[in-house]
Motif scaffolding. Structure first.
Motif, PDB file in Angstrom:
ATOM      1  N   MET A  23       0.811  -1.215   0.000  1.00  0.00           N
ATOM      2  CA  MET A  23       0.000   0.000   0.000  1.00  0.00           C
ATOM      3  C   MET A  23       0.849   1.273   0.000  1.00  0.00           C
ATOM      4  O   MET A  23       0.407   2.320  -0.461  1.00  0.00           O
ATOM      5  CB  MET A  23      -0.920   0.023   1.229  1.00  0.00           C
ATOM      6  CG  MET A  23      -1.919  -1.104   1.290  1.00  0.00           C
ATOM      7  SD  MET A  23      -3.065  -1.040  -0.097  1.00  0.00           S
ATOM      8  CE  MET A  23      -4.019  -2.513   0.209  1.00  0.00           C
ATOM      9  N   ARG A  31       0.868  -0.141  -5.968  1.00  0.00           N
ATOM     10  CA  ARG A  31      -0.238   0.254  -5.091  1.00  0.00           C
ATOM     11  C   ARG A  31      -1.581  -0.005  -5.763  1.00  0.00           C
ATOM     12  O   ARG A  31      -2.539  -0.446  -5.124  1.00  0.00           O
ATOM     13  CB  ARG A  31      -0.109   1.736  -4.706  1.00  0.00           C
ATOM     14  CG  ARG A  31       1.182   2.073  -3.983  1.00  0.00           C
ATOM     15  CD  ARG A  31       1.116   3.407  -3.252  1.00  0.00           C
ATOM     16  NE  ARG A  31       0.713   4.521  -4.086  1.00  0.00           N
ATOM     17  CZ  ARG A  31       1.527   5.230  -4.863  1.00  0.00           C
ATOM     18  NH1 ARG A  31       2.820   4.908  -4.940  1.00  0.00           N
ATOM     19  NH2 ARG A  31       1.079   6.258  -5.570  1.00  0.00           N
ATOM     20  N   HIS A  35      -4.535  -2.482  -4.278  1.00  0.00           N
ATOM     21  CA  HIS A  35      -5.911  -2.082  -3.985  1.00  0.00           C
ATOM     22  C   HIS A  35      -6.921  -2.972  -4.701  1.00  0.00           C
ATOM     23  O   HIS A  35      -7.988  -3.264  -4.158  1.00  0.00           O
ATOM     24  CB  HIS A  35      -6.121  -0.618  -4.367  1.00  0.00           C
ATOM     25  CG  HIS A  35      -5.447   0.339  -3.439  1.00  0.00           C
ATOM     26  ND1 HIS A  35      -5.688   0.350  -2.089  1.00  0.00           N
ATOM     27  CD2 HIS A  35      -4.523   1.307  -3.661  1.00  0.00           C
ATOM     28  CE1 HIS A  35      -4.951   1.290  -1.522  1.00  0.00           C
ATOM     29  NE2 HIS A  35      -4.237   1.878  -2.452  1.00  0.00           N
ATOM     30  N   PHE A  60      -6.426   0.990   5.842  1.00  0.00           N
ATOM     31  CA  PHE A  60      -7.146   2.108   5.246  1.00  0.00           C
ATOM     32  C   PHE A  60      -6.648   3.459   5.746  1.00  0.00           C
ATOM     33  O   PHE A  60      -7.035   4.500   5.211  1.00  0.00           O
ATOM     34  CB  PHE A  60      -8.651   1.952   5.500  1.00  0.00           C
ATOM     35  CG  PHE A  60      -9.257   0.860   4.674  1.00  0.00           C
ATOM     36  CD1 PHE A  60      -9.413  -0.407   5.194  1.00  0.00           C
ATOM     37  CD2 PHE A  60      -9.632   1.089   3.363  1.00  0.00           C
ATOM     38  CE1 PHE A  60      -9.957  -1.424   4.436  1.00  0.00           C
ATOM     39  CE2 PHE A  60     -10.176   0.077   2.597  1.00  0.00           C
ATOM     40  CZ  PHE A  60     -10.336  -1.183   3.132  1.00  0.00           C
ATOM     41  N   TYR A  62      -3.779   4.426   5.185  1.00  0.00           N
ATOM     42  CA  TYR A  62      -2.907   4.872   4.102  1.00  0.00           C
ATOM     43  C   TYR A  62      -3.642   4.967   2.766  1.00  0.00           C
ATOM     44  O   TYR A  62      -3.337   5.827   1.939  1.00  0.00           O
ATOM     45  CB  TYR A  62      -1.730   3.901   3.950  1.00  0.00           C
ATOM     46  CG  TYR A  62      -1.085   3.530   5.260  1.00  0.00           C
ATOM     47  CD1 TYR A  62      -1.288   2.271   5.829  1.00  0.00           C
ATOM     48  CD2 TYR A  62      -0.305   4.442   5.949  1.00  0.00           C
ATOM     49  CE1 TYR A  62      -0.721   1.937   7.042  1.00  0.00           C
ATOM     50  CE2 TYR A  62       0.268   4.114   7.170  1.00  0.00           C
ATOM     51  CZ  TYR A  62       0.061   2.860   7.713  1.00  0.00           C
ATOM     52  OH  TYR A  62       0.616   2.532   8.917  1.00  0.00           O
ATOM     53  N   THR A  63      -4.611   4.099   2.551  1.00  0.00           N
ATOM     54  CA  THR A  63      -5.180   3.968   1.211  1.00  0.00           C
ATOM     55  C   THR A  63      -5.930   5.200   0.743  1.00  0.00           C
ATOM     56  O   THR A  63      -5.781   5.623  -0.403  1.00  0.00           O
ATOM     57  CB  THR A  63      -6.126   2.757   1.152  1.00  0.00           C
ATOM     58  OG1 THR A  63      -7.193   2.952   2.079  1.00  0.00           O
ATOM     59  CG2 THR A  63      -5.400   1.480   1.488  1.00  0.00           C
ATOM     60  N   ASP A  66      -3.866   8.318  -0.798  1.00  0.00           N
ATOM     61  CA  ASP A  66      -2.925   8.161  -1.909  1.00  0.00           C
ATOM     62  C   ASP A  66      -2.963   9.386  -2.812  1.00  0.00           C
ATOM     63  O   ASP A  66      -4.030   9.928  -3.108  1.00  0.00           O
ATOM     64  CB  ASP A  66      -3.267   6.906  -2.713  1.00  0.00           C
ATOM     65  CG  ASP A  66      -2.071   6.413  -3.508  1.00  0.00           C
ATOM     66  OD1 ASP A  66      -1.505   5.373  -3.135  1.00  0.00           O
ATOM     67  OD2 ASP A  66      -1.690   7.090  -4.493  1.00  0.00           O
ATOM     68  N   GLN A  72      -6.214   6.307  -5.615  1.00  0.00           N
ATOM     69  CA  GLN A  72      -7.129   6.763  -4.569  1.00  0.00           C
ATOM     70  C   GLN A  72      -8.556   6.311  -4.860  1.00  0.00           C
ATOM     71  O   GLN A  72      -9.290   5.907  -3.956  1.00  0.00           O
ATOM     72  CB  GLN A  72      -7.086   8.282  -4.438  1.00  0.00           C
ATOM     73  CG  GLN A  72      -7.908   8.787  -3.253  1.00  0.00           C
ATOM     74  CD  GLN A  72      -7.985  10.294  -3.208  1.00  0.00           C
ATOM     75  OE1 GLN A  72      -8.267  10.938  -4.210  1.00  0.00           O
ATOM     76  NE2 GLN A  72      -7.735  10.860  -2.039  1.00  0.00           N
ATOM     77  N   ALA A  75      -8.835   2.812  -3.975  1.00  0.00           N
ATOM     78  CA  ALA A  75      -8.839   2.689  -2.521  1.00  0.00           C
ATOM     79  C   ALA A  75     -10.235   2.931  -1.959  1.00  0.00           C
ATOM     80  O   ALA A  75     -10.695   2.223  -1.060  1.00  0.00           O
ATOM     81  CB  ALA A  75      -7.844   3.680  -1.915  1.00  0.00           C
ATOM     82  N   SER A  78     -12.404  -0.036  -2.506  1.00  0.00           N
ATOM     83  CA  SER A  78     -12.145  -1.061  -1.498  1.00  0.00           C
ATOM     84  C   SER A  78     -12.854  -0.714  -0.200  1.00  0.00           C
ATOM     85  O   SER A  78     -13.468  -1.565   0.448  1.00  0.00           O
ATOM     86  CB  SER A  78     -10.637  -1.177  -1.234  1.00  0.00           C
ATOM     87  OG  SER A  78      -9.942  -1.546  -2.390  1.00  0.00           O
TER      88      SER A  78
END
Length: 241
Positions: A23, A31, A35, A60, A62-63, A66, A72, A75, A78
């Motif tokens: 991630m 990345r 994801h 999450f 970090y996600t 982005d 992003q 992310a 997700s």
């Protein structure tokens, strides 16, 4: 061709890394694939007893931050399958592609449904204090929308009114306009007297006249009722406190 092959090799090697390293990898392609894999894994989680809830939850952090728009967006996809195990205290996802912003708004609204109202309001207050105008505008619009949908019994009018005078005094006309719409919504729920006592009396005279005119029609509006309710759910968000 050689460069592409090198990138493919980097992506392939990265598949062996732990989730967190994937991630936060320097390569956006790594990345992106991470994801996609995470979204697929999230769709297989049957419920809160699944041990992957604890494994995936902290990722999450970090996600959703982005800096690559495509990553992003993935992310947020997700996250939409994994709610409510995400930290909503960062409003940076309210800037970017329109589709990204809409997904971020959906996530914030769902967090309120999941009883994380204080964390949501913390996020909005922090966004306002950063004074990044685009984020401020989207945050004010989102505050108005949440108040409209959930009502003042859920979304604290008192907390909104703490930052509201400053927003109405903003040098940015777009922020002021969004804040006036928020004032109308607040007035519908708590009444003009309460708004005047807590907000209007704190702003400059040159602003008061225009705002008072906007609020004249509020009394004629039908008393609002919430259109969205809280869910009775297991609280996941404590993982991020």
């Amino acid at each position: 061709m050689g460069g592409g092959g090198g990138e493919d090799e980097v992506v392939a090697r990265a598949r062996q890394l732990p989730w967190r390293e994937r991630m936060r990898h320097v390569s956006w392609k790594v990345r992106r694939e991470a994801h996609l894999d995470l979204a697929a894994a999230c769709r297989t989680i049957a419920g809160p007893a699944d041990p992957r809830v604890h494994e995936f939850g902290p990722l999450f952090r970090y996600t959703v931050r982005d800096d690559n728009p495509e990553v992003q967006e993935l992310a947020l996809d997700s996250l939409l399958t994994f709610l409510p195990v995400v930290d909503p205290r960062d409003a940076s996802s309210l800037v970017g592609r329109p589709i990204t912003i809409e997904k971020a708004k959906t996530i914030f609204l769902m967090f309120i449904e999941l009883h994380a109202v204080d964390i949501f309001l913390d996020s909005m207050e922090n966004a306002v204090k950063k004074k990044v105008q685009t984020v401020v505008i989207k945050s004010v619009e989102l505050l108005q929308k949440t108040l409209q949908q959930f009502g003042s019994d859920v979304v604290s009018a008192e907390r909104i009114m703490k930052v509201h005078p400053e927003l109405l005094e903003s040098s940015d006309n777009r922020v002021r306009k969004a804040s006036e719409v928020l004032a109308i919504e607040l007035s519908r729920w708590i009444g003009r007297k309460a708004l005047r006592r807590s907000v209007i009396k704190k702003i400059a005279e040159r602003r008061k006249g225009n705002l008072s005119e906007l609020l004249l029609d509020v009394q004629q509006m039908t008393k609002p009722k919430p259109t969205r309710m809280l869910r009775h759910v297991f609280y996941f968000y404590h993982f991020f406190c």
